[in-house]
Enzyme design. Structure first.
Site, PDB file in Angstrom:
ATOM      1  CD  GLU A  72       2.390   1.888   2.240  1.00  0.00           C
ATOM      2  OE1 GLU A  72       1.619   2.856   2.132  1.00  0.00           O
ATOM      3  OE2 GLU A  72       2.281   0.834   1.584  1.00  0.00           O
ATOM      4  CG  ASP A  73      -0.993   3.203   4.765  1.00  0.00           C
ATOM      5  OD1 ASP A  73      -0.165   2.417   4.247  1.00  0.00           O
ATOM      6  OD2 ASP A  73      -2.216   3.141   4.522  1.00  0.00           O
ATOM      7  CG  ASP A  80      -0.545  -6.574   6.744  1.00  0.00           C
ATOM      8  OD1 ASP A  80      -0.597  -6.669   7.967  1.00  0.00           O
ATOM      9  OD2 ASP A  80      -1.252  -7.259   5.983  1.00  0.00           O
ATOM     10  CG  PHE A 107      -8.085  -4.179   9.835  1.00  0.00           C
ATOM     11  CD1 PHE A 107      -7.298  -4.682   8.801  1.00  0.00           C
ATOM     12  CD2 PHE A 107      -8.926  -3.116   9.560  1.00  0.00           C
ATOM     13  CE1 PHE A 107      -7.354  -4.122   7.523  1.00  0.00           C
ATOM     14  CE2 PHE A 107      -8.995  -2.558   8.294  1.00  0.00           C
ATOM     15  CZ  PHE A 107      -8.212  -3.063   7.273  1.00  0.00           C
ATOM     16  CB  VAL A 108      -5.074   0.062  12.942  1.00  0.00           C
ATOM     17  CG1 VAL A 108      -4.650  -0.685  14.197  1.00  0.00           C
ATOM     18  CG2 VAL A 108      -3.989  -0.041  11.864  1.00  0.00           C
ATOM     19  NE  ARG A 120      -8.681   6.128   2.036  1.00  0.00           N
ATOM     20  CZ  ARG A 120      -7.979   5.013   1.838  1.00  0.00           C
ATOM     21  NH1 ARG A 120      -6.892   4.807   2.536  1.00  0.00           N
ATOM     22  NH2 ARG A 120      -8.360   4.124   0.955  1.00  0.00           N
TER      23      ARG A 120
HETATM   24  P1  IMP Z   1       1.136  -5.283   2.451  1.00  0.00           P
HETATM   25  O1  IMP Z   1       1.355  -5.341   0.978  1.00  0.00           O
HETATM   26  O2  IMP Z   1       0.526  -6.530   2.997  1.00  0.00           O
HETATM   27  O3  IMP Z   1       2.349  -4.845   3.243  1.00  0.00           O
HETATM   28  O4  IMP Z   1      -0.047  -4.282   2.629  1.00  0.00           O
HETATM   29  C1  IMP Z   1       0.074  -3.005   2.960  1.00  0.00           C
HETATM   30  C2  IMP Z   1      -1.238  -2.314   2.663  1.00  0.00           C
HETATM   31  O5  IMP Z   1      -2.357  -3.050   3.201  1.00  0.00           O
HETATM   32  C3  IMP Z   1      -1.253  -0.968   3.326  1.00  0.00           C
HETATM   33  O6  IMP Z   1      -0.737   0.018   2.468  1.00  0.00           O
HETATM   34  C4  IMP Z   1      -2.724  -0.787   3.640  1.00  0.00           C
HETATM   35  O7  IMP Z   1      -3.361  -0.201   2.537  1.00  0.00           O
HETATM   36  C5  IMP Z   1      -3.264  -2.170   3.827  1.00  0.00           C
HETATM   37  N1  IMP Z   1      -3.369  -2.532   5.258  1.00  0.00           N
HETATM   38  C6  IMP Z   1      -2.636  -3.440   5.932  1.00  0.00           C
HETATM   39  N2  IMP Z   1      -2.998  -3.514   7.218  1.00  0.00           N
HETATM   40  C7  IMP Z   1      -3.979  -2.597   7.375  1.00  0.00           C
HETATM   41  C8  IMP Z   1      -4.770  -2.190   8.522  1.00  0.00           C
HETATM   42  O8  IMP Z   1      -4.627  -2.660   9.668  1.00  0.00           O
HETATM   43  N3  IMP Z   1      -5.684  -1.216   8.282  1.00  0.00           N
HETATM   44  C9  IMP Z   1      -5.873  -0.657   7.050  1.00  0.00           C
HETATM   45  N4  IMP Z   1      -5.154  -0.993   5.978  1.00  0.00           N
HETATM   46  C10 IMP Z   1      -4.224  -1.970   6.138  1.00  0.00           C
HETATM   47 MG    MG Z   2      -1.757   1.622   1.675  1.00  0.00          MG
END
Ligand code: IMP
Ligand code: MG
Length: 186
Positions: free
Chosen positions: A104-105, A108, A157-158, A170
């Protein structure tokens, strides 16, 4: 020299060489941990995990498969998870008996990964673990065990290195922080 991303970039948070060095370390650790695995499968979460996957797998010396899973959360804005996650593209491989490592990237709120982990667990793999390039621990709503983390970052936010800013940028080789003003302007 000016770049198309200059307007959005506040600062480079993690330069390319630091990313590559850390990814090599993660690859070495994963290779050691899965040395005896008869069936390692890397599951890349599209689209953000793509650059990380392709760099990471070059440092994994254990034979392994790769597969791709696309999920999206819906209901709120594009920059926040809602807790409702939907499968947009499923795996093509079987999971049964395999050692799955989710790639995963960024984590959050934790909603996406919690959903993906439960989904894959139900398919009777031997194990399911997670490697994330970035972790924003201060944003976590759901507790989730992360097995390998590249970098812990603050709540900013990155974009770049797989992470998008409204689907763009990307391809950048570094992770950058978005200028707050640029987000508000849109
Ligand atoms: P989560 O379900 O809130 O953990 O969201 C994770 C997803 O939100 C990641 O796979 C990203 O696609 C997106 N995301 C969360 N923070 C960022 C950020 O700072 N930049 C870009 N995408 C983000
Ligand atoms: Mg993602």
């Amino acid at each position: 020299m000016t770049h198309s991303y200059d307007h959005y970039l506040q600062e480079i948070l993690i330069p390319s060489d630091a990313l590559q060095q850390r990814i090599a370390e993660l690859g070495a650790r994963i290779s050691a941990d899965y040395a005896d695995s008869p069936g390692l499968m890397l599951v890349c979460i599209l689209k953000g995990g793509v650059l990380f996957l392709t760099d990471l797998m070059r440092h994994i010396t254990v034979p392994h498969e790769i597969d791709f899973l696309a999920v999206s959360s819906y209901g709120k804005g594009a920059r926040e998870s809602t807790g409702k996650v939907r499968i947009d593209k499923d795996l093509t491989s079987e999971c049964e008996g395999k050692d799955i490592l989710i790639v995963e990237d960024i984590i959050d709120s934790g909603f996406t990964l919690k959903f993906v982990k439960q989904l894959l667990r139900a398919r009777h793999p031997n194990s399911v673990k997670i490697v994330t390039l970035l972790d924003k621990p201060s944003r976590r709503t759901l507790e989730i065990a992360i097995d390998y983390t590249g970098f812990e970052i603050e709540d900013k936010f990155v974009f770049g290195y797989g992470l998008d800013l409204d689907e763009k940028f990307r391809n950048l080789p570094f992770v950058g922080v978005v200028r707050k003003e640029a987000l508000i302007e849109e």
